[in-house]
Each structure stands twice: as structure tokens, then as C-alpha cells.
Write an enzyme that holds these catalytic residues in place. Structure first.
Site, mmCIF file in Angstrom:
data_model
loop_
_atom_site.group_PDB
_atom_site.id
_atom_site.type_symbol
_atom_site.label_atom_id
_atom_site.label_comp_id
_atom_site.label_asym_id
_atom_site.label_seq_id
_atom_site.Cartn_x
_atom_site.Cartn_y
_atom_site.Cartn_z
ATOM 1 N N ASP A 184 0.858 -1.182 0.000
ATOM 2 C CA ASP A 184 0.000 0.000 0.000
ATOM 3 C C ASP A 184 0.897 1.235 0.000
ATOM 4 O O ASP A 184 1.764 1.378 0.880
ATOM 5 C CB ASP A 184 -0.896 0.023 1.232
ATOM 6 C CG ASP A 184 -1.963 -1.061 1.201
ATOM 7 O OD1 ASP A 184 -1.989 -1.833 0.227
ATOM 8 O OD2 ASP A 184 -2.757 -1.135 2.155
ATOM 9 N N ASP A 214 -15.186 -4.161 -0.892
ATOM 10 C CA ASP A 214 -14.736 -3.906 0.474
ATOM 11 C C ASP A 214 -15.953 -3.897 1.385
ATOM 12 O O ASP A 214 -16.795 -3.002 1.316
ATOM 13 C CB ASP A 214 -13.986 -2.582 0.537
ATOM 14 C CG ASP A 214 -12.817 -2.544 -0.450
ATOM 15 O OD1 ASP A 214 -12.206 -3.607 -0.666
ATOM 16 O OD2 ASP A 214 -12.533 -1.467 -0.997
#
Length: 242
Positions: free
Chosen positions: A8, A128
Site C-alpha cells: 500500500d 470492500d
């Protein structure tokens, strides 16, 4: 099922969040070095997320993403703020194996259907999930969507890959919700990659023991960075008992 390390990127650095927001921790100032290390340790695929793109629609990390893709011999999937066809072309043009669409895919079904028609297996959708809600805009917004109906729509678009992240467990290393994963996988024929909560090799064994035909991979981030186990150990765990 394969093990997929996650990188990330926020402000050019390798970071991990907890539940998408809290307790951001910087693990490296050199994302390319980290990517090469995961490849050296045996990774066959890499999951790359542009957090600035996801949260602020800022493409400032694209040069770093390009360097990572060019430096590696293994395929890379890229997500974060990809919300139009130009962005899809840009990422694929950098050499990415596939792009992960999130917010735009959920809010604009016609765009998603068109993207899948044009790019086929190079398109994945990131779903998500927080309870019965779906996270959008880098999880800054939660909306109520019926997951079962959404999965049917995605199948109708001929989507090949779905990346399911448990928002409540992401970055917490609190273990995986096996019942939820089994439920999701049982509702669709789409290939699923799961993410969120992996804390131990036992979590990996438990996922493998589900024996779900469409469970194709598990993305692991914080547990690797916090050295709960090594990538070679995780890969070995997957291979055991074949």
C-alpha cells in the site's frame, strides 16, 4: 490458492492502515525495494494499492508504480482511484496484469460492464465489506448494498476476479471470518481473492481447509510486515498436503 503480498503506497511510502484509517504505520520509504524483496522470497503475484488515488483521486504515485512493475518479473495488479477508462489504459500501459476497480465499479454499472467487455480478465473488482455495507472512496463512505444481488450483477457482466476485503478486520491481524468467506464464495462462481485479518499460518491453513473451488488467493499485508510469519512459510503452508 496463492499467497499475494500487498504493498500500500501513501505519499510514496509503504504503509499499512488499520481498518482503512487508524494507526497508519510507515514500513519503508522504498516501495520498489520492498516489491523486489517479496519477489525474491517467492511471491508469484503482487497486490499494489495507490492510497492517494483511492482517497483523494491523486495520481502522484504513478511514477513509483511504473518503477515497481518494470523492476519485477512477476505480475502485478493495481488498485486505488481508477475511475475512468483513461486511468485503466494508463495502468495497463505501465505493464500491470490487471486493474482493480472499486468505487466507480459499484456506482456506475454501465462503466464496469463496458470495461469488462473491453479488457476482460484484466479487470478485477474490489468489494470492500463492512458487515452489510460496502466501502467506497477509500472506505471514507459506507453504503448499503445487497451483496447477493451485486454478485449476480457481476456474474452477468462476466467478471472473472473479485477481491473481497473485510474492512473491520483489515490491518487488525485478528483472524479471518471463515463463515463469511464461505458464504460469499458459495454465492458466486467468480474467482475470489480474500483480504483482511490474516494473522497466522493457521489462518492460511483454515482458508485452505475450506476447499472452495473459486477461492484463488489470499492477500497478506500487515502480518508479513510485522513478521508474524515469513512469506516462504506462508507459501509452504499452502503447498502442504497437495
Amino acid at each position: 490458492m496463492i499467497i499475494i503480498p500487498a504493498i500500500d503506497i501513501k505519499d510514496g511510502k509503504v504503509v499499512r492502515f488499520t481498518k482503512g484509517r487508524f494507526n497508519k504505520k510507515v514500513y519503508s520509504l522504498d516501495p520498489v525495494k520492498i516489491a523486489l524483496e517479496w519477489q525474491r522470497q517467492g511471491a508469484k503475484f503482487l497486490h499494489l494499492v495507490d492510497l492517494d488515488g483511492a482517497m483523494h483521486h491523486d495520481a502522484k504515485n504513478l511514477p513509483i508504480i511504473k518503477k515497481i512493475i518494470k523492476a519485477l518479473k512477476i505480475p502485478v495488479e493495481v488498485g486505488g482511484g481508477i475511475r475512468d477508462e483513461k486511468a485503466i489504459k494508463n495502468i495497463l500501459g505501465l505493464g500491470a496484469k490487471r486493474v482493480v476497480l472499486g468505487t466507480k465499479a459499484i456506482e456506475d454499472p454501465e462503466f464496469l460492464a463496458s470495461a469488462i467487455k473491453s479488457y476482460r480478465s484484466k479487470i478485477a473488482v474490489g468489494l470492500d465489506i463492512s458487515g452489510e455495507k460496502i466501502g467506497l472512496y477509500g472506505w471514507k463512505k459506507l453504503v448499503n448494498l445487497k451483496v447477493k444481488e451485486l454478485l449476480k450483477k457481476l456474474e452477468g457482466y462476466n467478471l472473472k476476479t473479485l477481491i473481497c476485503t473485510d474492512i473491520k478486520r483489515d490491518g487488525t491481524m485478528s483472524g479471518v471470518d471463515l463463515a463469511r468467506i464461505k458464504e460469499l464464495a458459495g454465492r458466486t462462481k467468480i474467482q475470489i481473492i480474500v483480504s483482511g485479518g490474516i494473522s497466522s499460518l493457521e489462518d492460511i491453513r483454515s482458508l485452505k481447509m475450506l476447499k472452495l473451488r473459486n477461492l484463488k488467493g489470499v492477500i497478506i499485508g500487515k502480518a508479513l510486515y510485522e513478521q508474524r510469519f515469513t512469506l516462504p512459510e506462508a507459501i509452504k503452508t499452502i503447498k502442504e498436503g497437495r
